[in-house]
Motif scaffolding. Structure first.
Motif, short mmCIF file in Angstrom:
data_model
loop_
_atom_site.label_atom_id
_atom_site.label_comp_id
_atom_site.label_asym_id
_atom_site.label_seq_id
_atom_site.Cartn_x
_atom_site.Cartn_y
_atom_site.Cartn_z
N ASN A 53 -14.47 1.58 0.34
CA ASN A 53 -14.49 2.97 -0.49
C ASN A 53 -13.11 2.58 -1.57
O ASN A 53 -12.48 2.37 -1.66
CB ASN A 53 -13.76 3.72 0.37
N LEU A 54 -14.31 2.27 -2.70
CA LEU A 54 -13.93 2.25 -4.14
C LEU A 54 -13.31 3.84 -4.90
O LEU A 54 -13.21 3.38 -5.89
CB LEU A 54 -14.60 1.43 -5.16
N VAL A 55 -13.34 4.67 -3.79
CA VAL A 55 -12.99 6.69 -4.58
C VAL A 55 -11.36 5.97 -5.06
O VAL A 55 -10.83 5.48 -3.70
CB VAL A 55 -13.47 7.08 -3.56
N SER A 56 -10.72 6.95 -5.53
CA SER A 56 -9.54 7.03 -5.92
C SER A 56 -9.19 7.87 -4.18
O SER A 56 -9.58 8.57 -4.31
CB SER A 56 -8.63 7.69 -7.27
N VAL A 57 -7.24 7.55 -4.63
CA VAL A 57 -7.16 8.36 -3.43
C VAL A 57 -7.04 10.60 -4.59
O VAL A 57 -7.09 10.88 -3.63
CB VAL A 57 -5.65 8.28 -3.20
N LYS A 58 -6.89 10.36 -5.28
CA LYS A 58 -7.16 11.09 -6.12
C LYS A 58 -8.60 12.07 -6.40
O LYS A 58 -8.40 13.41 -5.76
CB LYS A 58 -6.76 10.92 -7.87
N SER A 59 -9.66 11.17 -6.27
CA SER A 59 -10.98 11.62 -5.35
C SER A 59 -10.89 12.46 -4.77
O SER A 59 -11.29 13.56 -4.82
CB SER A 59 -11.78 10.90 -6.11
N SER A 60 -10.25 11.58 -3.24
CA SER A 60 -10.35 12.39 -1.75
C SER A 60 -10.10 13.56 -1.97
O SER A 60 -10.07 14.40 -0.90
CB SER A 60 -10.00 11.15 -1.39
N LEU A 61 -8.46 13.33 -2.45
CA LEU A 61 -7.85 14.85 -2.02
C LEU A 61 -8.24 16.15 -2.63
O LEU A 61 -8.27 16.94 -2.54
CB LEU A 61 -6.35 15.03 -2.82
N TYR A 62 -8.92 15.73 -3.81
CA TYR A 62 -9.76 16.90 -5.15
C TYR A 62 -10.79 17.77 -3.96
O TYR A 62 -10.41 18.37 -3.44
CB TYR A 62 -10.56 16.10 -6.31
N LEU A 63 -11.76 15.89 -3.49
CA LEU A 63 -12.56 16.74 -2.36
C LEU A 63 -12.24 17.49 -1.28
O LEU A 63 -12.77 17.95 -0.59
CB LEU A 63 -13.22 15.27 -1.91
N PHE A 64 -11.28 17.26 -0.60
CA PHE A 64 -10.79 17.75 0.36
C PHE A 64 -9.74 19.43 0.12
O PHE A 64 -11.21 20.78 1.21
CB PHE A 64 -9.37 16.70 1.33
N TYR A 65 -9.94 19.11 -0.44
CA TYR A 65 -8.77 20.29 -0.51
C TYR A 65 -9.69 21.53 -1.51
O TYR A 65 -9.98 22.17 -1.37
CB TYR A 65 -7.48 20.37 -2.40
N ILE A 66 -11.39 21.19 -2.05
CA ILE A 66 -12.24 21.65 -2.18
C ILE A 66 -12.91 22.55 -1.18
O ILE A 66 -13.27 23.26 -1.21
CB ILE A 66 -13.47 20.67 -3.51
#
Length: 97
Positions: free
Chosen positions: A19-32
Motif C-alpha cells: 500500500n502506497l497510501v499515506s497514514v493521513k489518508s487512511s485516518l481520514y478514510l477511517f474517520y469518515i
C-alpha cells in the motif's frame, strides 16, 4: 498453496505491505466511515447492533472534526515557520550588505 494465499492476503490487507497510501489518508478514510456510521446509528436507533459497536461509533464519530482541526493547525504552523525562516534569512542578508 492455501497457506501461501492466506499469508499473501494477510500481507496485502492487514499489514498493507503493498500500500502506497499515506497514514493521513487512511485516518481520514477511517474517520469518515466512523462519522457516517455514527450518524446512521443516530438516525435509526433501532438497528440491531451490539452496544459495544454503538458506543464505539458514538464516541469516535466526531474525532474527524478534531483530525481536520489538527491537520489545519499543523499545516498553518508549518507555513508560519517557513515564512519566519525566510524572513530571518532575508534579514541576515540585509545585515551582511
Amino acid at each position: 498453496m492455501f497457506r501461501y494465499i492466506r499469508f499473501s492476503l494477510f500481507d496485502y490487507f492487514i499489514l498493507e505491505k503493498y500500500n502506497l497510501v499515506s497514514v493521513k489518508s487512511s485516518l481520514y478514510l477511517f474517520y469518515i466511515f466512523a462519522l457516517v456510521s455514527s450518524h446512521m446509528l443516530m438516525i435509526n436507533p433501532h438497528l440491531e447492533v451490539s452496544e459495544g459497536i454503538w458506543n464505539y461509533f458514538t464516541i469516535v464519530g466526531y474525532r474527524l472534526i478534531l483530525l481536520i482541526a489538527m491537520d489545519k493547525f499543523v499545516s498553518q504552523f508549518k507555513k508560519d515557520d517557513s515564512r519566519i525562516k525566510a524572513y530571518e534569512e532575508e534579514q541576515e542578508k540585509g545585515d551582511i550588505k
